[in-house]
Design an enzyme around this catalytic site. Structure first.
Site, mmCIF file in Angstrom:
data_model
loop_
_atom_site.group_PDB
_atom_site.id
_atom_site.type_symbol
_atom_site.label_atom_id
_atom_site.label_comp_id
_atom_site.label_asym_id
_atom_site.label_seq_id
_atom_site.Cartn_x
_atom_site.Cartn_y
_atom_site.Cartn_z
ATOM 1 N N HIS A 43 54.696 53.471 46.273
ATOM 2 C CA HIS A 43 54.390 52.250 47.025
ATOM 3 C C HIS A 43 52.967 51.800 46.764
ATOM 4 C CE1 HIS A 43 52.895 55.495 49.599
ATOM 5 N NE2 HIS A 43 51.993 54.632 50.022
ATOM 6 N N TYR A 55 54.817 61.015 46.572
ATOM 7 C CA TYR A 55 54.086 62.230 46.933
ATOM 8 C C TYR A 55 54.592 62.768 48.268
ATOM 9 C CZ TYR A 55 51.411 58.877 49.723
ATOM 10 O OH TYR A 55 51.049 57.888 50.587
ATOM 11 N N ARG A 76 56.875 60.261 50.353
ATOM 12 C CA ARG A 76 56.748 58.811 50.316
ATOM 13 C C ARG A 76 57.329 58.291 49.013
ATOM 14 N NH1 ARG A 76 53.715 55.451 52.898
ATOM 15 N NH2 ARG A 76 55.743 54.454 52.874
ATOM 16 N N HIS A 82 49.934 49.653 48.848
ATOM 17 C CA HIS A 82 49.510 49.035 50.104
ATOM 18 C C HIS A 82 48.967 47.640 49.812
ATOM 19 C CE1 HIS A 82 49.694 52.771 52.532
ATOM 20 N NE2 HIS A 82 49.453 53.356 51.381
ATOM 21 N N TYR A 108 45.801 60.192 45.679
ATOM 22 C CA TYR A 108 44.821 59.159 46.012
ATOM 23 C C TYR A 108 43.420 59.643 45.703
ATOM 24 C CZ TYR A 108 48.162 56.429 48.807
ATOM 25 O OH TYR A 108 49.206 55.659 49.231
#
Lengths: 205, 240
Positions: free
Chosen positions: B158, B145, B155, B160, B106
């Site tokens: 995905h 990640y 995770r 959000h 991120y």
């Protein structure tokens, strides 16, 4: 065989995770992407009403500040009118009043604050009014479904006795968790507790 | 007394606040029951958005951050409709997304994963649905990640997704997963949802009809918000 009730089902909620700022407040995440970030001005300059500042901190069950929370605010204007077509008086809502904002915390301390105008009492359909209040909605890492609550103003004690939400709280000692503290003229403190002693009343809206 | 304006939220479709499999929820979940509320004007209204709020590339994550260069990774379209529980489209509502880049990193000061940052990828976008409730984004498929829930928790890939609907009581934040990802079944955050059918509704299928040849794959993700009780009025046949 009866007919099926073929309604759709609501999409399940998932936590906003630790990086909610990337999507909803990218400037705070450390980069500039959109020409304008949304939710930074609840009541534009010139909107009539008493200017107020609300600040606070959200604490978890251990008492630690929640430093990654994002809070959204929704409120009526100084006359208790929402800028939304469903409000019958929407045409009279103050020009430039959005009524909606989002704030994040200061990363090191977990303190948050926003500036707006004091809302008016909101009429009820069946007559009577709701005491002036802000509707708040919280998401963060570890919060699986966004939490809704309300903030009321300490000066309106007379209206609190007839407010439908405050009245419906059976454990009367918990009512205080929805009432802000006045710190100075126009300055309010509203700390939120997610869990444990003094847990804020959250509302199934 | 009039009935509540929106159907009550069926909480069995959602994760409980306290879901120890996802450790952070342990200290951050209210222990008291939620207060039941008959909806008032404060809940059946909510913020409205218009095209003035958005820039022209806000829904194109492939170009909205870079300065001419293209981001690394699998180019995808994510599209679908925002509907309510009655199947009615939710028009002109704001859909916001955020995600990691192709290496699972991120763009956030707090993300210290060793996956590489991509100089041409920011990781956020937003769109307004059209009159039919339709939205679309162009982006890069995010990478999975690791994270510290269990020592070896990962995770699944995905995105959000945040949606407003027409009222504050429809407000929803969720995550979209990708068809066929073996990490979905192992993810503690996915496992907070008790109903396996509800989990399926978060998994977007590969949509070859919308894929662009020699350019983009596509995934279709319909989002359902709470429906509302409605009386048929002659001057408002479409409902509320």
């Amino acid at each position: 065989m009866v007919q099926p009730l073929n309604y759709l089902k609501e999409t399940p909620s998932q936590t906003a995770g630790p990086y909610v700022h990337i999507g909803l407040a990218p400037g705070a995440a450390g980069f500039r992407l959109f020409e304008q970030e949304l939710g930074q001005v609840i009541a534009a300059p010139g909107v009539p009403g008493e200017r107020i500042r609300v600040s606070g901190v959200v604490r978890d069950g251990t008492g630690a500040p929640v430093k990654d929370v994002l809070i959204e605010v929704w409120q009526a204007d100084a006359n208790g009118i929402y800028p939304h077509p469903e409000d019958p008086r929407v045409a009279e809502c103050a020009p430039g009043f959005r009524g909606w904002g989002r704030v994040i915390t200061e990363f090191e301390t977990g303190e948050w604050a926003f500036e707006t105008i004091r809302p008016g009492a909101v009429p009820m359909k069946a007559g009577g009014v709701q005491a002036p209040h802000l509707t708040l909605w919280l998401v963060a890492r570890g919060i699986n479904v966004g939490l809704a609550t309300r903030m009321y103003f300490p000066e309106d004690a007379g209206l609190h006795d007839t407010d439908p939400v405050l009245r419906s709280i059976e454990q009367r000692q918990r009512v205080a968790t929805l009432i802000a503290k006045a710190e100075a003229p126009g300055q309010y403190r509203f700390d939120i507790r997610l869990q444990g002693e003094g847990e804020t009343v959250f509302i199934d809206i | 007394m009039k009935p509540a304006e929106f159907y009550e939220r069926d909480r069995r479709m959602h994760p409980p606040a306290y879901a120890p499999v996802y450790k952070t929820s342990v200290p951050r979940s209210p222990g008291q029951a939620l207060l039941t509320l008959r909806q008032t004007m404060s809940e059946i209204t909510g913020p409205t958005f218009g095209h003035n709020d958005l820039g022209p590339n806000d829904n194109d994550l492939i170009v909205n951050f870079g300065h001419g260069g293209l981001p690394v990774g699998e180019r995808i379209i994510v599209h679908g409709r925002v509907l309510d529980e009655n199947g009615r489209p939710v028009p002109r509502t704001l859909v916001e997304i955020w995600q990691a880049n192709a290496s699972g990193r991120y763009r956030h000061k707090k993300d210290v994963y060793l996956g590489a940052l991509d100089p041409n990828f920011g990781g956020c976008g937003r769109a307004l649905t059209d009159d039919d409730g339709y939205y679309y984004f162009r982006t890069i498929k995010p990478g999975p990640y690791p994270w510290l829930n269990y020592v070896n928790s990962w995770r699944p890939a995905h995105i959000h997704v945040s949606v407003f609907g027409t009222s504050f009581s429809q407000r929803l934040i969720t995550q979209m997963y990708f068809e066929g990802d073996p990490l979905i079944a192992k993810c503690p955050i996915v496992q907070t949802i008790p109903d396996p059918e509800a989990v399926q509704r978060l998994i977007a299928p590969l949509d070859m009809n919308t894929a662009v040849p020699m350019d983009c794959l596509a995934y279709k993700f319909d989002i359902v918000l709470r429906g509302r009780r409605s009386t048929l009025f002659e001057n408002r046949l479409e409902g509320n």
